[in-house]
Design an enzyme around this catalytic site. Structure first.
Site, short mmCIF file in Angstrom:
data_model
loop_
_atom_site.label_atom_id
_atom_site.label_comp_id
_atom_site.label_asym_id
_atom_site.label_seq_id
_atom_site.Cartn_x
_atom_site.Cartn_y
_atom_site.Cartn_z
N GLU A 149 0.84 -1.20 0.00
CA GLU A 149 0.00 0.00 0.00
C GLU A 149 0.88 1.25 0.00
OE1 GLU A 149 -2.67 -0.09 3.29
OE2 GLU A 149 -3.58 -2.00 2.70
N PHE A 176 1.76 -1.31 -6.50
CA PHE A 176 2.78 -2.28 -6.92
C PHE A 176 2.18 -3.67 -7.11
CE2 PHE A 176 5.53 0.47 -3.93
CZ PHE A 176 5.70 1.44 -4.90
N THR A 210 1.50 -6.62 -9.22
CA THR A 210 1.92 -7.25 -10.49
C THR A 210 0.72 -7.95 -11.13
OG1 THR A 210 4.11 -7.61 -9.55
CG2 THR A 210 3.56 -8.82 -11.54
N PRO A 232 8.68 -18.10 1.57
CA PRO A 232 9.89 -18.82 1.20
C PRO A 232 9.92 -19.26 -0.26
CG PRO A 232 9.19 -19.51 3.37
CD PRO A 232 8.10 -18.62 2.82
N GLN A 233 8.80 -19.77 -0.79
CA GLN A 233 8.79 -20.17 -2.20
C GLN A 233 8.91 -18.96 -3.11
OE1 GLN A 233 6.60 -23.54 -3.81
NE2 GLN A 233 5.46 -22.15 -5.14
N GLU A 234 8.23 -17.86 -2.77
CA GLU A 234 8.35 -16.65 -3.59
C GLU A 234 9.80 -16.18 -3.63
OE1 GLU A 234 6.78 -12.01 -3.63
OE2 GLU A 234 5.75 -13.49 -2.39
N ARG A 280 34.67 -8.17 -29.71
CA ARG A 280 35.15 -6.79 -29.60
C ARG A 280 36.66 -6.77 -29.48
NH1 ARG A 280 34.82 -1.54 -30.80
NH2 ARG A 280 35.10 -0.14 -29.01
N HIS A 296 30.76 -4.02 -21.68
CA HIS A 296 30.25 -3.68 -23.01
C HIS A 296 30.60 -2.25 -23.40
CE1 HIS A 296 27.78 -7.34 -22.85
NE2 HIS A 296 27.44 -7.13 -24.10
N GLY A 330 9.60 -8.86 -3.11
CA GLY A 330 9.73 -10.10 -2.37
C GLY A 330 10.39 -9.90 -1.02
#
Length: 382
Positions: A128, A157, A159, A243-245, A271, A341, A366
């Site tokens: 929130e 936020f 998703t 934990p799984q997330e 390069r 790069h 997370g």
């Protein structure tokens, strides 16, 4: 070092997933980034091949397979291919457990068939405005009215908030309900519910194909049949799922780091400066070697965490530690790869540029890196 956590069945699954992503995701990445959303047709095609909600019971369209190694393969292959969008990790790793493990048989009959067919996109609304990482500071309130509830509040936020058909909303029960020290409760809100509104699609630095939204709830009526878990059990269910997330985020972190390093090694072979490939300069060769060693070490630990999770042994502290270490390493590696790069790394036409801007959020969502260290620190008795 050869990975040992997968069986031939997992290897076959990986080949099928890799071909699907190359065919159905990679060619559309630029289009999805411009649109700020992944086309729903991709989700339907993925579901038709059993890539969505496979942990659900067979009678509801799933395969009854609860093996996080399949989840990890989907997350890894999206990262290796450079595909955009977080649909697999969000739906399978984050949302599926709520819809499969914490729902009643009646709720499963209502929601799981659409979920496994790719017709129902789910989201979870925790954050929130002004709340930060403190879930107990949540201001969204669910007030008991008759045999149901009325929810008021706002979320941010979120998703897949733009295209979600079903949103799991975290809300505090009205104080009068006497839910004790943890009044947070989970409610499933259909997107067409009166009073439910989507705000703007948030304009993010990275993850541009991942639609992220603000959501508003004004006198949204929810029946008791749409409550997930018992009253006041929300915080417990959230903690059980985290934990799984966090492991999912760690899986993506190492896979993205490996992909970025592969791109950079190829670039350093092509390069040339001072008459030879830049990879032959000792400073650059040492930088590449250092990144490879760090990723290899992290990969070994992460695979052990995956094994522990499959065996039901991964602790919240271990998952937090894995999330912290791998997401920090991901950005360290990607940032260094962009540096190697040179000026081209800052150009959008080079894949490393998108990887760099997409990687930054891994240390935030997370649970921020600071929160991960706090969790591990508390587990040490402090």
């Amino acid at each position: 070092m050869k990975r040992t956590i997968f069986t031939p069945e997992h290897d076959d699954f990986r080949e099928t997933v890799r071909a699907f992503i190359a065919r159905e995701a990679v060619p559309h990445s630029e289009e999805w980034e411009r649109a700020g959303i992944v086309d729903r047709s991709f989700w339907s095609k993925a579901s038709a091949l059993g890539f969505v909600g496979f942990a659900a019971p067979e009678e509801h369209g799933g395969l009854g397979v609860r093996d996080f190694r399949f989840n990890a393969i989907l997350d890894e292959e999206m990262s290796y291919a450079g595909a955009v969008g977080d649909n697999f990790s969000l739906q399978n790793d984050v949302l599926a457990p709520y819809l499969i493990e914490y729902t009643t048989p009646e709720q499963q009959r209502r929601w799981l068939p659409g979920f496994t067919r790719g017709e129902l996109v789910a989201a979870i609304a925790m954050s929130e405005p002004g709340m930060g990482s403190d879930l107990r500071a949540m201001a969204t309130v669910a007030e008991r009215r008759g045999e149901g509830y009325v929810i008021n509040g706002s979320k941010t936020f979120v998703t897949s908030g733009i295209q979600a058909d079903l949103v799991i909303v975290c809300a505090k029960l009205d104080d009068a309900q006497g839910a004790g020290s943890s009044p947070i409760t989970l409610f499933a809100v259909e997107a067409d519910a009166p009073g439910f509104a989507r705000g703007r699609k948030l304009d993010k630095i990275g993850r541009r194909a991942q639609d992220t939204a603000e959501l508003f709830l004004q006198d949204v009526e929810v029946t008791e049949e749409n409550r997930i878990g018992g009253e006041g059990e929300g915080l417990t269910l959230l903690k059980r799922n985290l934990p799984q997330e966090r492991l999912s985020i760690a899986v993506t972190a190492i896979a993205v780091g490996e992909a970025a390093l592969d791109l950079t090694v190829a670039y350093c072979r092509e390069r040339r400066t001072f008459g030879k490939p830049i990879g032959e300069h000792q400073a650059i060769r040492f930088a590449l070697a250092e990144m490879k060693i760090k990723l290899d070490v992290a990969r070994a630990y992460l695979d052990r965490c995956i094994e522990a999770h499959v065996g039901g042994e991964l602790t919240a502290e271990e998952a937090a530690g894995a999330k912290y270490a791998t997401s920090e390493l991901q950005f360290e590696v990607v940032d260094r790869c962009l540096q190697l790069h040179g000026g081209y790394g800052y150009m959008e036409e080079y894949p490393i540029a998108r990887i760099w801007r997409d990687s930054r959020v891994q240390r935030i969502y997370g649970g921020t890196s600071e929160i991960m260290k706090e969790i591990v620190g508390r587990s040490m008795g402090f």
